[in-house]
Design an enzyme around this catalytic site. Structure first.
Site, PDB file in Angstrom:
ATOM      1  N   GLY A  30       0.826  -1.199   0.000  1.00 19.38           N
ATOM      2  CA  GLY A  30       0.000   0.000   0.000  1.00 19.38           C
ATOM      3  C   GLY A  30       0.859   1.247   0.000  1.00 19.38           C
ATOM      4  O   GLY A  30       1.971   1.254   0.525  1.00 19.38           O
ATOM      5  N   ARG A  31       0.320   2.314  -0.586  1.00 24.69           N
ATOM      6  CA  ARG A  31       1.076   3.563  -0.670  1.00 24.69           C
ATOM      7  C   ARG A  31       0.104   4.719  -0.622  1.00 24.69           C
ATOM      8  O   ARG A  31      -0.911   4.735  -1.322  1.00 24.69           O
ATOM      9  CB  ARG A  31       1.879   3.587  -1.965  1.00 24.69           C
ATOM     10  CG  ARG A  31       2.711   4.843  -2.188  1.00 24.69           C
ATOM     11  CD  ARG A  31       3.520   4.734  -3.460  1.00 24.69           C
ATOM     12  NE  ARG A  31       4.621   3.777  -3.284  1.00 24.69           N
ATOM     13  CZ  ARG A  31       5.908   4.130  -3.323  1.00 24.69           C
ATOM     14  NH1 ARG A  31       6.250   5.386  -3.512  1.00 24.69           N
ATOM     15  NH2 ARG A  31       6.846   3.214  -3.175  1.00 24.69           N
ATOM     16  N   GLY A  32       0.367   5.692   0.234  1.00 23.76           N
ATOM     17  CA  GLY A  32      -0.455   6.880   0.342  1.00 23.76           C
ATOM     18  C   GLY A  32       0.404   8.124   0.374  1.00 23.76           C
ATOM     19  O   GLY A  32       1.620   8.072   0.134  1.00 23.76           O
ATOM     20  N   GLY A  33      -0.213   9.266   0.671  1.00 25.55           N
ATOM     21  CA  GLY A  33       0.507  10.525   0.644  1.00 25.55           C
ATOM     22  C   GLY A  33       1.525  10.666   1.753  1.00 25.55           C
ATOM     23  O   GLY A  33       2.511  11.395   1.604  1.00 25.55           O
ATOM     24  N   MET A  34       1.305   9.993   2.876  1.00 26.23           N
ATOM     25  CA  MET A  34       2.199  10.172   4.014  1.00 26.23           C
ATOM     26  C   MET A  34       2.905   8.895   4.435  1.00 26.23           C
ATOM     27  O   MET A  34       3.693   8.908   5.377  1.00 26.23           O
ATOM     28  CB  MET A  34       1.413  10.719   5.210  1.00 26.23           C
ATOM     29  CG  MET A  34       0.954  12.157   5.020  1.00 26.23           C
ATOM     30  SD  MET A  34       0.301  12.876   6.540  1.00 26.23           S
ATOM     31  CE  MET A  34      -1.178  11.906   6.790  1.00 26.23           C
ATOM     32  N   VAL A  37       3.160   1.119   3.032  1.00 28.63           N
ATOM     33  CA  VAL A  37       2.924  -0.058   3.861  1.00 28.63           C
ATOM     34  C   VAL A  37       3.511  -1.278   3.157  1.00 28.63           C
ATOM     35  O   VAL A  37       3.302  -1.480   1.953  1.00 28.63           O
ATOM     36  CB  VAL A  37       1.423  -0.279   4.123  1.00 28.63           C
ATOM     37  CG1 VAL A  37       1.211  -1.463   5.073  1.00 28.63           C
ATOM     38  CG2 VAL A  37       0.801   0.975   4.728  1.00 28.63           C
ATOM     39  N   LYS A  52       4.278  -0.083   8.383  1.00 33.98           N
ATOM     40  CA  LYS A  52       4.041   1.222   7.772  1.00 33.98           C
ATOM     41  C   LYS A  52       5.239   2.116   8.042  1.00 33.98           C
ATOM     42  O   LYS A  52       5.651   2.308   9.193  1.00 33.98           O
ATOM     43  CB  LYS A  52       2.781   1.866   8.332  1.00 33.98           C
ATOM     44  CG  LYS A  52       2.576   3.309   7.884  1.00 33.98           C
ATOM     45  CD  LYS A  52       1.324   3.927   8.455  1.00 33.98           C
ATOM     46  CE  LYS A  52       0.108   3.422   7.726  1.00 33.98           C
ATOM     47  NZ  LYS A  52      -1.122   4.155   8.108  1.00 33.98           N
ATOM     48  N   ASP A 146     -10.169   9.825   9.436  1.00 36.97           N
ATOM     49  CA  ASP A 146      -9.930   9.398   8.047  1.00 36.97           C
ATOM     50  C   ASP A 146     -10.612   8.057   7.800  1.00 36.97           C
ATOM     51  O   ASP A 146      -9.993   7.116   7.311  1.00 36.97           O
ATOM     52  CB  ASP A 146      -8.438   9.322   7.759  1.00 36.97           C
ATOM     53  CG  ASP A 146      -8.131   9.242   6.256  1.00 36.97           C
ATOM     54  OD1 ASP A 146      -9.039   9.583   5.453  1.00 36.97           O
ATOM     55  OD2 ASP A 146      -7.018   8.851   5.890  1.00 36.97           O
TER      56      ASP A 146
END
Length: 328
Positions: A30-34, A37, A52, A146
Site C-alpha cells: 500500500g502507498r499513500g501521501g504520508m 505499507v 508502515k 480518516d
C-alpha cells in the site's frame, strides 16, 4: 538513491529484502501521501506483519514525532476485536514506523470496486463492526478523522451468521486531543475528500462526531455504489460537504425504504450537534429503518448494463486474497 527517494518515489522493490528495526521487508502492499505499507517479517517473533513507514519529512518535525509516538502508544493500548492491533511503533535511522497485524483479506475499497453496491444486510454488518471500533477509540480519546473504505479491512468470518470480520486500521495519525483540527502540526490535511466532515474542511475543532460523518459517507457508498457527493473538482467537493444537502439514498437505491433517508440526513448533518452522538447510534438507527422496510436481507442492485430479469452472477468473495490497499 537516497533513503527518502527509495521510500516514496522509487521502485517498490528497492526495499524488499532489507531490514528495518528488526523487520525484513517482503513486499509493498500500500502507498499513500504520508506513508508506504509493506508486508514484512518480524525476525524476533517469526511472524508476518504490516509495516508502515512514514514520510521522512514527518520524522524531521519534532512536534509531529512526539505526537506520533504518543498516539501510537495510545492506539496500541486499545484491545478491540475490530481494530487492527498495533505491535510496535518507533523511529530508526530517521524513519518513523508502525508494525501492525497483517490481515489476510481485502480492504473495503477493493471489495466495492469488484462487487459494486452490497446488500443491506452486509452493509449493516460491516457498519456495525466499524462503528464498534470507532466508538471504542473515542472512549480512549482518539478521533480517527480518516474513515474510508481503504482503511477498513475485510477478512473471512467465523460462520454463516458472521461471514466477514471487519478491522479498522490506520490509527497512527489520529488526533489525541478533541480540541485539535483536521490539520497536522506540519500543515498536512488529514482526511479523504469523499468522506471528510465539514468541520475538518473549515479547520474547526473535531471530536467523535467527525467520525460519525465519515462512517455515514462510507456506508452510503456501500449501499449506493458511490459517495454522497459527486463533483467534478476538489473545490466543488469541499463546498458540497460544507453547504449542500446529500441526495437521498433512495434515489440510488429505490429498493430501500424511505425511512433510511432521514437517518443519513442526520448522520451527514453539517453541524456536529445535529448528528448522532456516536457511531453505534447511527448504525442502530439505520438497522431499524432498513428492518422497518423489510429489506435487510435483500440483494444489492445490479451494476449498470444488467438486463431486466437477468440473474446477476455473484461468485463467492475471495476473502483469502492477501490484499489490502491504502489509498491517499
Amino acid at each position: 538513491m537516497s533513503r527518502e527517494t527509495s521510500l516514496f518515489s522509487g521502485r517498490p522493490s528497492e526495499l524488499v529484502g532489507q531490514q528495518i528495526a528488526g523487520y525484513r521487508i517482503e513486499q509493498e502492499i500500500g502507498r499513500g501521501g504520508m506513508a508506504v505499507v509493506y508486508r514484512a517479517r518480524d525476525l524476533r517473533l517469526e511472524r508476518t506483519v504490516a509495516l508502515k513507514l512514514l514520510a521522512p519529512e514527518l520524522a524531521r518535525n519534532d512536534t509531529f514525532r512526539r505526537r506520533f509516538t504518543h498516539e501510537s502508544r495510545a492506539a496500541a493500548a486499545i484491545d478491540h476485536p475490530h481494530i487492527v492491533p498495533v505491535f510496535e511503533a518507533g523511529e530508526t535511522d530517521g524513519v518513523l514506523y508502525i508494525a501492525m497485524r497483517f490481515v489476510a483479506g481485502s480492504d473495503l475499497r477493493h471489495l466495492l470496486d469488484r462487487e459494486g453496491p452490497l446488500p443491506p444486510a452486509t452493509a449493516v454488518r460491516v457498519a456495525a463492526q466499524v462503528a464498534s471500533a470507532l466508538d471504542a477509540a473515542h472512549d480512549h480519546g482518539l478521533v480517527h478523522r480518516d474513515v474510508k473504505p481503504g482503511n477498513i479491512l475485510v477478512s473471512r468470518g467465523t460462520d454463516s451468521d458472521h461471514p466477514e470480520h471487519v478491522y479498522l486500521t490506520d490509527f497512527g495519525l489520529t488526533k489525541k486531543s478533541l480540541s485539535l483540527t483536521g490539520f497536522t502540526t506540519v500543515g498536512q490535511f488529514v482526511g479523504t475528500l469523499d468522506y471528510v466532515a465539514p468541520e475538518q474542511i473549515s479547520g474547526r475543532p473535531v471530536d467523535a462526531r467527525c467520525d460519525v460523518y465519515g462512517l455515514a459517507c462510507v456506508v452510503y457508498e456501500i449501499l449506493a455504489g458511490h459517495p454522497p457527493f459527486l463533483r467534478d473538482d476538489d473545490m466543488a467537493l469541499l463546498w458540497a460537504h460544507q453547504y449542500d444537502d446529500p441526495p437521498p439514498l433512495t434515489e440510488a437505491r429505490p429498493d430501500l425504504p424511505p425511512q433510511v433517508d432521514p437517518v443519513f440526513a442526520k448522520a451527514l448533518a453539517k453541524r456536529p450537534d445535529d448528528r448522532y452522538p456516536s457511531c453505534l447510534d447511527f448504525v442502530a438507527a439505520l438497522r431499524a429503518a432498513a428492518a422497518g422496510g423489510g429489506v435487510v436481507t435483500g440483494a444489492a442492485p445490479a451494476r449498470a448494463g444488467r438486463q431486466p430479469g437477468e440473474e446477476r452472477p455473484k461468485p463467492p468473495p475471495r476473502w483469502a486474497e492477501p490484499v489490502f490497499v491504502e489509498r491517499a
